[in-house]
Design an enzyme around this catalytic site. Structure first.
Site, PDB file in Angstrom:
ATOM      1  N   GLU A 105      63.033  12.043  -6.232  1.00  0.00           N
ATOM      2  CA  GLU A 105      62.609  13.245  -6.968  1.00  0.00           C
ATOM      3  C   GLU A 105      63.083  13.214  -8.421  1.00  0.00           C
ATOM      4  OE1 GLU A 105      61.981  16.682  -3.681  1.00  0.00           O
ATOM      5  OE2 GLU A 105      64.044  16.071  -4.000  1.00  0.00           O
ATOM      6  N   GLU A 125      63.539  12.830   4.026  1.00  0.00           N
ATOM      7  CA  GLU A 125      64.147  14.092   4.471  1.00  0.00           C
ATOM      8  C   GLU A 125      63.737  14.481   5.887  1.00  0.00           C
ATOM      9  OE1 GLU A 125      62.931  13.494   1.502  1.00  0.00           O
ATOM     10  OE2 GLU A 125      64.254  14.339  -0.031  1.00  0.00           O
TER      11      GLU A 125
HETATM   12  N1  COA Z   1      74.540  11.423   0.965  1.00  0.00           N
HETATM   13  C1  COA Z   1      75.830  11.190   1.252  1.00  0.00           C
HETATM   14  N2  COA Z   1      76.291  10.004   1.669  1.00  0.00           N
HETATM   15  C2  COA Z   1      75.399   9.021   1.767  1.00  0.00           C
HETATM   16  C3  COA Z   1      74.044   9.191   1.492  1.00  0.00           C
HETATM   17  C4  COA Z   1      73.625  10.466   1.056  1.00  0.00           C
HETATM   18  N3  COA Z   1      72.356  10.709   0.734  1.00  0.00           N
HETATM   19  N4  COA Z   1      73.402   8.027   1.699  1.00  0.00           N
HETATM   20  C5  COA Z   1      74.341   7.154   2.110  1.00  0.00           C
HETATM   21  N5  COA Z   1      75.543   7.746   2.141  1.00  0.00           N
HETATM   22  C6  COA Z   1      76.846   7.144   2.463  1.00  0.00           C
HETATM   23  C7  COA Z   1      76.948   6.779   3.934  1.00  0.00           C
HETATM   24  O1  COA Z   1      77.410   7.873   4.700  1.00  0.00           O
HETATM   25  C8  COA Z   1      77.964   5.665   3.877  1.00  0.00           C
HETATM   26  O2  COA Z   1      79.222   6.260   3.735  1.00  0.00           O
HETATM   27  P1  COA Z   1      80.513   5.587   4.397  1.00  0.00           P
HETATM   28  O3  COA Z   1      80.623   4.242   3.766  1.00  0.00           O
HETATM   29  O4  COA Z   1      81.605   6.523   4.096  1.00  0.00           O
HETATM   30  O5  COA Z   1      80.191   5.507   5.860  1.00  0.00           O
HETATM   31  C9  COA Z   1      77.649   4.959   2.564  1.00  0.00           C
HETATM   32  O6  COA Z   1      76.926   5.911   1.782  1.00  0.00           O
HETATM   33  C10 COA Z   1      76.811   3.719   2.712  1.00  0.00           C
HETATM   34  O7  COA Z   1      75.656   4.040   3.497  1.00  0.00           O
HETATM   35  P2  COA Z   1      75.120   3.077   4.639  1.00  0.00           P
HETATM   36  O8  COA Z   1      73.955   3.741   5.250  1.00  0.00           O
HETATM   37  O9  COA Z   1      76.248   2.691   5.520  1.00  0.00           O
HETATM   38  O10 COA Z   1      74.712   1.810   3.763  1.00  0.00           O
HETATM   39  P3  COA Z   1      73.389   0.948   3.788  1.00  0.00           P
HETATM   40  O11 COA Z   1      73.530   0.008   2.668  1.00  0.00           O
HETATM   41  O12 COA Z   1      73.155   0.426   5.170  1.00  0.00           O
HETATM   42  O13 COA Z   1      72.178   1.969   3.497  1.00  0.00           O
HETATM   43  C11 COA Z   1      70.945   3.670   2.350  1.00  0.00           C
HETATM   44  C12 COA Z   1      72.094   2.634   2.269  1.00  0.00           C
HETATM   45  C13 COA Z   1      70.935   4.452   1.056  1.00  0.00           C
HETATM   46  C14 COA Z   1      69.620   2.941   2.536  1.00  0.00           C
HETATM   47  C15 COA Z   1      71.176   4.601   3.546  1.00  0.00           C
HETATM   48  O14 COA Z   1      72.497   5.076   3.501  1.00  0.00           O
HETATM   49  C16 COA Z   1      70.280   5.785   3.618  1.00  0.00           C
HETATM   50  O15 COA Z   1      69.141   5.675   4.022  1.00  0.00           O
HETATM   51  N6  COA Z   1      70.818   6.968   3.243  1.00  0.00           N
HETATM   52  C17 COA Z   1      70.158   8.221   3.450  1.00  0.00           C
HETATM   53  C18 COA Z   1      69.176   8.505   2.368  1.00  0.00           C
HETATM   54  C19 COA Z   1      68.546   9.869   2.581  1.00  0.00           C
HETATM   55  O16 COA Z   1      68.203  10.271   3.654  1.00  0.00           O
HETATM   56  N7  COA Z   1      68.416  10.568   1.463  1.00  0.00           N
HETATM   57  C20 COA Z   1      67.840  11.856   1.483  1.00  0.00           C
HETATM   58  C21 COA Z   1      68.894  12.871   1.630  1.00  0.00           C
HETATM   59  S1  COA Z   1      68.205  14.451   1.772  1.00  0.00           S
END
Ligand code: COA
Length: 693
Positions: A105, A125
């Protein structure tokens, strides 16, 4: 100045950098930092434009999910997006890594977007029980049209920059140094009139010309969604995009988002998001790992093929071993078909698919595993056979080679005992199809060495799996609970409840498939053989097997199937069998309500889950929930069985188990000690500290 947003200016271009490791999630500090930077730069006569980027090779993984359970802290992301959109000079989002949720966004509110080819862009989301709340449902369709925006928002699956090229979402996909390319892009656009997404109306006008097609699109996507509330909210936000002026539509989207964000479904999914990441950190205590560059899979049946593909997909060469040439030929054909389908769907390039396919070499002799550092055995569930294979692997592989069994129920310690080095042995329980299903139960044997455990967990993570470390017992976490469901389904059938009724209750709860349709899919004979070996008799299921109704593959099971179709059709033959069985067992006909059916499907599993916690097989209730959400199709918006139990309340769970146990004369339904103790103390599963597995 903000410590998470940095601004560097050179060559009359400001570079605004979000720097909040590990994923640049947007929390209040980032929002504040961005607003400050934008307000300072607005009046800066020394710049011709600005670049917005993320530090550490990632743009931004979205709003900080941790903040969603706290009171909102100003400024809101909506203010930030408005400031980006109204920035008086060209603003280019330079996207590397991920731009997810609020991250995308941010980019949508910028005038332009350039991205590295492998950057992933998405609005996930919906996977957290919500919808985008900062203009995603408004700006994305204005840029790419509703047909393209709908799958991204309703399914929440990201697209790569390469896939997005030419759609209007990305203005340029650039190789090499992203920031330099973004600056060059900006210079090339100097003097152009910027038309922000909000000002574009081509796609909105098209909908106005053909409203029925738009409504059909929304109907199609909401019908497909398993969790309807978020899907309906997305449809509502899309309608607002068409029916309301932009600013009002943004407000409508925000209101829908806030409602979803605070919903029970979204809370449950946030819980699972963090539970999964918590589970992924278990088993990593050893100071070192063992190198794994070459792998082997023994057994080229369905499981072996899936595991070999999962390894190849993670970039590892695999020796796929089976003593039977024909099985190997079939495996090769399946692998080729699977990769061809991925090319056809656009998920893989032909070159990459060929590379993966070629990295799986076939062999009939187990000695082909001799030079591998990790071997996964995936032959059928026969303890004697598995022991024999492990004894052979012990001889043909070097000491230190990790020997894993994909058993789903057998004793990993007994298998390890067939070797002279049980420390090298553990269980890696994949789920079918293994190249697609996300869960791996990592089974820690009594003697498994810490570095073996750590290497296996990290390897599974590299394969993109959700890992849960569990202890040794019959069925581990998932299957042991799952196996509690089968006798209760059979018991309901014996009382005259029809398969379609049981399945309807299960799917209404949120499972993709009911237990009877699932048995038809997997084949009734598997469990029949296991029952026969144990001397257990199930009057309904056994009768179906004796009639040759072994499930879909036989064209009939609990349901009948038209040739070539997988659609379950109710069958009077089965109804008749069930009625007669109920009579012959003396079960007086009574109306069994949906609530009782659901209880009898779920409560025995929850009870077994409590047993797993008592025995220390599962580390904590959240691990059990991760197993069920990622491996067994448990509806994620209900959090998982243990979370669900807490939601119902353990006093209620205890009382109902007591009632069914007495009513059915089934001692296995007596509440577990842990449930009784927690209920008596007025506590829930979530109050338990995590144990060591
Ligand atoms: N908010 C807060 N923390 C987040 C986050 C978010 N949107 N996205 C990732 N994190 C944190 C994870 O909890 C993790 O924390 P930790 O190391 O304390 O456990 C860390 O970031 C790494 O994330 P992880 O998923 O383990 O790493 P990855 O490299 O496998 O994947 C992403 C990275 C970004 C692809 C994946 O974390 C993801 O899809 N995140 C969610 C994105 C999302 O849904 N965004 C919309 C939010 S409304």
């Amino acid at each position: 100045m903000s410590n998470v947003v940095r601004v560097e200016t050179s060559d009359r271009v400001a570079r605004i950098l979000i720097d909040r490791p590990p994923v640049n999630a947007m929390n209040v500090d980032v929002r504040r930092g961005l607003l400050e930077a934008l307000s300072v730069l607005r009046g800066d006569a020394g710049i011709d434009g600005a670049i917005l980027a993320g530090a550490g090779g990632r743009f931004c993984a979205g709003s900080d999910i941790e903040e969603f359970d706290a009171p909102p802290a100003a400024p809101s992301s909506v203010e930030v997006f408005a400031a980006l959109e109204n920035f008086p000079k060209p603003l280019v989002a330079a996207i590397a890594g991920v731009a997810f949720g609020g991250g995308l966004e941010l980019a949508l509110a910028c005038a332009y977007r350039v991205a590295s080819p492998d950057a992933r862009l998405g609005l996930p989301e919906v996977k957290l029980g919500m919808l985008p709340g900062g203009g995603g449902t408004q700006r994305l369709p204005r840029l790419v049209g509703f047909d393209r925006a709908a799958p991204m928002i309703f399914r929440g699956e990201p697209v790569s920059a390469k896939e997005a090229e030419g759609s209007g979402l990305i203005d340029a996909v650039v190789e090499g140094d992203l920031l330099e390319a973004a600056v060059a892009f900006l210079f090339a656009r100097r003097g152009d009139t910027v038309r922000p997404a909000a000002a574009r109306s081509t796609w909105i006008d098209r909908v106005r010309e053909d409203r029925p097609a738009f409504e059909a699109l929304l109907k199609d996507w909401t019908a497909k969604a398993r969790e309807k509330k978020s899907a309906n909210a997305i449809a509502e936000a899309f309608r607002a995009a068409v029916d309301l002026p932009f600013d009002q539509a943004l407000q409508r989207e925000r209101a829908l988002f806030v409602e979803r964000r605070d919903s029970a479904e979204a809370k449950a999914q946030r819980y699972l998001f963090f539970a999964e990441r918590d589970a992924a950190k278990v088993g990593l205590d050893a100071p070192s790992v063992r190198p794994v560059d070459r792998t082997a899979v023994v057994g080229a049946g369905t499981m072996g093929v899936g595991i070999a593909m999962a390894l190849a997909n993670a970039g590892l060469p695999v020796a796929l071993i089976d003593s039977d040439e024909k099985t190997l030929d079939r495996a090769a054909a399946t692998i080729a078909t699977n990769y061809r389908r991925q090319i056809e769907s656009g998920a893989l390039t032909a070159i990459e698919a060929a590379r993966r396919e070629e990295s799986i070499r076939r062999g009939t002799a187990i000695t082909a595993a001799g030079d591998c550092q990790l071997v996964i055995e995936a032959v059928f569930e026969d303890l004697g056979l598995k022991k024999e294979i492990f004894a052979t692997l012990d001889r043909v592989t070097a000491r230190g080679t990790i020997l894993a069994t994909n058993t789903s129920t057998l004793d990993v310690d007994a298998i390890a005992a067939a070797t002279t080095r049980p420390g090298d042995v553990l269980g890696l329980h994949f789920f079918s199809p293994a190249h697609i299903m996300r869960l791996v139960e990592v089974v820690k044997g009594r003697a498994t060495a810490p570095d073996v455990l750590k290497t296996a967990v990290m390897l599974a993570r590299k394969m993109g799996k959700a890992t849960v470390v569990v202890g040794v017992c019959d069925g581990f976490v998932g299957n042991r609970m799952h196996l509690r469901r089968a006798p209760n389904v059979e018991r309901l059938l014996q009382e005259g409840v029809m398969p379609a009724t049981i399945d309807r209750v299960a799917t209404a709860f949120g499972f993709a498939m009911g237990p009877c349709a699932t048995s038809d899919l997997t084949g009734l004979d598997v469990q029949w053989r296991i029952r026969q070996a144990k001397g257990i008799r199930y009057p309904v299921a056994d009768a179906l097997c004796e009639m040759g109704r072994l499930g879909q593959k036989a064209g009939a099971g609990y349901y009948r199937y038209d040739p070539g179709s997988r659609r379950p059709l109710e069958d009077p033959v089965v109804h008749d069998l069930i009625r007669k069985t109920a009579v012959s067992l003396g079960n007086a006909p009574r109306a069994i309500g949906d609530e009782e059916i659901l209880d009898r499907l779920l409560l025995p599993m929850i009870n077994e889950g409590a047993g797993l916690l008592e025995e220390g097989i599962a580390r904590c209730p959240a691990d059990i929930d991760v197993v069920w959400a990622t491996g067994y199709g448990w509806p994620t918006w209900r959090g998982g069985p243990m979370y669900f139990a807490d939601h119902i309340g353990l006093i209620t769970i205890r009382d109902r188990l007591e009632r069914y146990s007495t009513q059915l004369g089934d001692e296995t339904l007596r509440p577990a000690r842990l449930i009784k103790a927690l209920a008596a103390a007025g506590r829930g599963f979530s109050s338990l500290p995590a144990a060591r597995v």
